[in-house]
Scaffold this motif. Structure first.
Motif, mmCIF file in Angstrom:
data_model
loop_
_atom_site.group_PDB
_atom_site.id
_atom_site.type_symbol
_atom_site.label_atom_id
_atom_site.label_comp_id
_atom_site.label_asym_id
_atom_site.label_seq_id
_atom_site.Cartn_x
_atom_site.Cartn_y
_atom_site.Cartn_z
ATOM 1 N N PHE A 160 0.773 -1.289 -0.010
ATOM 2 C CA PHE A 160 0.071 -0.160 0.212
ATOM 3 C C PHE A 160 0.742 1.250 -0.015
ATOM 4 N N ALA A 161 1.972 1.124 0.544
ATOM 5 C CA ALA A 161 2.835 2.363 0.817
ATOM 6 C C ALA A 161 3.449 2.740 -0.503
ATOM 7 N N GLU A 162 3.807 1.738 -1.213
ATOM 8 C CA GLU A 162 4.225 1.759 -2.634
ATOM 9 C C GLU A 162 3.117 2.232 -3.462
ATOM 10 N N LEU A 163 2.094 1.744 -3.365
ATOM 11 C CA LEU A 163 0.867 2.197 -4.101
ATOM 12 C C LEU A 163 0.712 3.898 -4.148
ATOM 13 N N ILE A 164 0.690 4.368 -2.660
ATOM 14 C CA ILE A 164 0.273 5.573 -2.492
ATOM 15 C C ILE A 164 1.464 6.482 -3.054
ATOM 16 N N ASP A 165 2.768 6.028 -2.828
ATOM 17 C CA ASP A 165 4.027 6.918 -2.988
ATOM 18 C C ASP A 165 4.247 6.865 -4.415
ATOM 19 N N THR A 166 3.794 5.863 -5.359
ATOM 20 C CA THR A 166 3.964 6.060 -6.473
ATOM 21 C C THR A 166 2.853 6.798 -7.415
ATOM 22 N N TYR A 167 1.447 6.571 -7.028
ATOM 23 C CA TYR A 167 0.390 6.948 -7.647
ATOM 24 C C TYR A 167 -0.229 8.323 -7.282
ATOM 25 N N CYS A 168 0.133 8.675 -5.950
ATOM 26 C CA CYS A 168 -0.447 10.030 -5.250
ATOM 27 C C CYS A 168 0.398 10.170 -4.078
ATOM 28 N N PRO A 169 1.695 10.562 -4.284
ATOM 29 C CA PRO A 169 2.521 10.968 -3.004
ATOM 30 C C PRO A 169 1.836 11.901 -2.361
ATOM 31 N N ILE A 170 1.994 11.502 -0.741
ATOM 32 C CA ILE A 170 1.644 12.424 0.034
ATOM 33 C C ILE A 170 2.675 12.961 1.084
ATOM 34 N N ASP A 171 3.093 14.217 1.164
ATOM 35 C CA ASP A 171 4.012 14.798 1.829
ATOM 36 C C ASP A 171 3.795 14.892 3.369
ATOM 37 N N ASP A 172 2.627 15.006 3.723
ATOM 38 C CA ASP A 172 2.511 15.075 5.268
ATOM 39 C C ASP A 172 2.329 13.830 5.718
ATOM 40 N N LEU A 173 3.262 13.327 6.409
ATOM 41 C CA LEU A 173 3.157 11.780 6.834
ATOM 42 C C LEU A 173 2.161 11.139 7.729
ATOM 43 N N ILE A 174 1.451 12.182 8.425
ATOM 44 C CA ILE A 174 0.393 11.771 9.139
ATOM 45 C C ILE A 174 -0.893 11.725 8.342
ATOM 46 N N GLN A 175 -1.020 12.527 7.251
ATOM 47 C CA GLN A 175 -2.228 12.374 6.357
ATOM 48 C C GLN A 175 -1.900 11.031 5.708
ATOM 49 N N ARG A 176 -0.405 10.693 5.205
ATOM 50 C CA ARG A 176 -0.322 9.628 4.315
ATOM 51 C C ARG A 176 -0.637 8.207 5.235
ATOM 52 N N GLU A 177 -0.288 8.332 6.608
ATOM 53 C CA GLU A 177 -0.377 6.989 7.466
ATOM 54 C C GLU A 177 -1.935 7.019 7.543
ATOM 55 N N ALA A 178 -2.812 7.999 7.471
ATOM 56 C CA ALA A 178 -4.174 7.893 7.610
ATOM 57 C C ALA A 178 -4.689 7.207 6.283
ATOM 58 N N VAL A 179 -4.432 7.422 5.240
ATOM 59 C CA VAL A 179 -4.663 6.507 4.015
ATOM 60 C C VAL A 179 -4.286 5.086 4.111
ATOM 61 N N LEU A 180 -3.076 4.828 4.518
ATOM 62 C CA LEU A 180 -2.313 3.514 4.668
ATOM 63 C C LEU A 180 -3.246 2.707 5.700
ATOM 64 N N GLN A 181 -3.373 3.034 6.620
ATOM 65 C CA GLN A 181 -4.184 2.552 7.808
ATOM 66 C C GLN A 181 -5.700 2.294 7.336
ATOM 67 N N ASP A 182 -6.216 3.010 6.621
ATOM 68 C CA ASP A 182 -7.601 2.858 6.112
ATOM 69 C C ASP A 182 -7.522 1.718 4.949
ATOM 70 N N CYS A 183 -6.499 1.748 4.108
ATOM 71 C CA CYS A 183 -6.255 0.612 3.072
ATOM 72 C C CYS A 183 -6.220 -0.592 3.855
ATOM 73 N N MET A 184 -5.350 -0.539 5.132
ATOM 74 C CA MET A 184 -5.273 -1.857 5.912
ATOM 75 C C MET A 184 -6.449 -2.447 6.349
ATOM 76 N N LEU A 185 -7.558 -1.531 6.577
ATOM 77 C CA LEU A 185 -8.820 -1.767 7.108
ATOM 78 C C LEU A 185 -9.833 -2.383 6.104
ATOM 79 N N TRP A 186 -9.578 -1.750 5.011
ATOM 80 C CA TRP A 186 -10.439 -2.149 3.887
ATOM 81 C C TRP A 186 -9.892 -3.529 3.298
ATOM 82 N N ASP A 187 -8.544 -3.784 3.463
ATOM 83 C CA ASP A 187 -7.971 -5.030 2.821
ATOM 84 C C ASP A 187 -8.757 -6.268 3.270
ATOM 85 N N MET A 188 -8.967 -6.143 4.967
ATOM 86 C CA MET A 188 -9.690 -7.368 5.288
ATOM 87 C C MET A 188 -8.966 -8.566 5.338
#
Lengths: 228, 228
Positions: free
Chosen positions: B25-53
């Motif tokens: 997921f980190a590679e996905l976000i950093d490649t296709y929609c990089p997010i500079d703010d590390l806390i905003q980036r983590e919010a997206v990654l943690q949501d991805c992990m929840l949705w991943d089930m």
């Protein structure tokens, strides 16, 4: 600088949501489609827990998947209300909740629970686990009209607790709603986590509530780096 | 009676899926929609992990939620292929995998990985973490044409390993696919779990692979109750 207010998420922060959610699913299945085979029953319950996504998704998703995967049609009109009602009756505290809330209060912090969900059911949870008298206020998204992570709910909570963002910390488990939401509002977040997957953002984190007082003091004394 | 064959699920059983999924997921976000703010980036990654089930749902669900919640439109045609390819390159073993597989082999058991997923990518995972040479066979759902928990994939695996159901155990983490699937086929299941929620079914369970040999011996000697 000493903080004035400590905000808490409820489910999976003060309440042991993983346990009372499992018990709610068990009651759901045992009431509406009892399964004699304990291994088949567990398969359904464990899938429900996966689809539940720790409470961070529309409850209708579970209803649809029960039907799609297991052919289970629930005779429940509003599943979110059924769920909220039953789950609130089964509420349980996480470890160390009473000790930590009392300790923080004795140190002079004002405490406030800020939770997404229905007023009636979220307040019943705080009452059932006896934390209602240990905090100064319980604020729900239903009362405010918007949910975390919307900054307006954090701003309304600050206003009700008569504090500025810089005078508060927010303790929660869901990164997007709790941590990013508080951070965007200028409130220092502390992440309580019990997930087996990584997290790399530089936010103060704890595994257990018992670690909270030390982290708050560390932020106040500058030995732990702030985010806001 | 001594078992002849031990079947293993791969992801979150032998492979540390929670970790390599987060990294994917980190590679996905950093490649296709990089997010500079590390806390905003983590919010997206943690949501991805929840949705991943934990990998137990259609990958399209994540794509849709990234768009709905964060406005992120991924320029990827087949997300399942992208995901399988990238994740398979980042594969990592869980703790104690090598030691336990070697021990079981020395004791005379034949070992087989039986996993849902694409042949190419699942085999690449077993190769990347060097377990391909420690097991006798890797069978994927793509090869068989049906997925766990369909009994036909278990029956095909038994046939390829030249064993009867009563001569095999199945070790896996996902209750509905692995445990209930094996059980329905007459194969004794062993549940490896690292979830923070309860599980009440009377199935032998382990938290770590290092406990596996003792549980297998307990089943053989009758000191642990069998399910099938």
């Amino acid at each position: 600088m000493k903080y004035k207010v400590i905000f808490f998420d409820f489910d999976d922060t003060l309440g042991d949501r993983q346990t009372y959610s499992y018990q709610t699913f068990a009651e759901l299945i045992d009431t509406y489609c009892p399964i004699d085979d304990l291994i088949q029953r567990e398969a359904v319950l464990q899938d429900c827990m996966l689809w539940d996504m720790r409470g961070n998704y529309n409850k209708q998703f579970i209803v649809e998947n029960l039907k799609k995967r297991y052919g289970i049609e629930l005779p429940i009109k509003n599943f979110l209300i059924w769920w909220s009602d039953r789950q609130s009756k089964l509420a349980l505290p996480k470890e160390n909740v009473y000790h930590v809330l009392e300790e923080l209060r004795q140190e002079g912090y004002r405490l406030c629970i800020l939770t997404n969900g229905y007023e009636k059911y979220q307040k019943r949870k705080t009452k059932n686990i006896h934390v209602d008298t240990l905090v100064d206020k319980v604020i729900t998204s239903q009362m405010v009209g918007v949910k975390k992570p919307d900054p307006r709910i954090f701003q309304e909570a600050l206003s009700q607790m008569k504090a500025r963002a810089s005078e508060a910390v927010y303790v929660g488990d869901t990164f997007s709603n709790d941590i990013y939401g508080a951070y965007r509002t200028g409130i220092q977040p502390i992440w309580i986590r019990s997930l087996s997957w990584p997290g790399t953002a530089p936010v103060p984190r704890i595994e257990d509530l018992s670690e909270l007082p030390a982290v708050i003091h560390g932020l106040e004394q500058g030995t732990i780096k702030k985010n806001v």
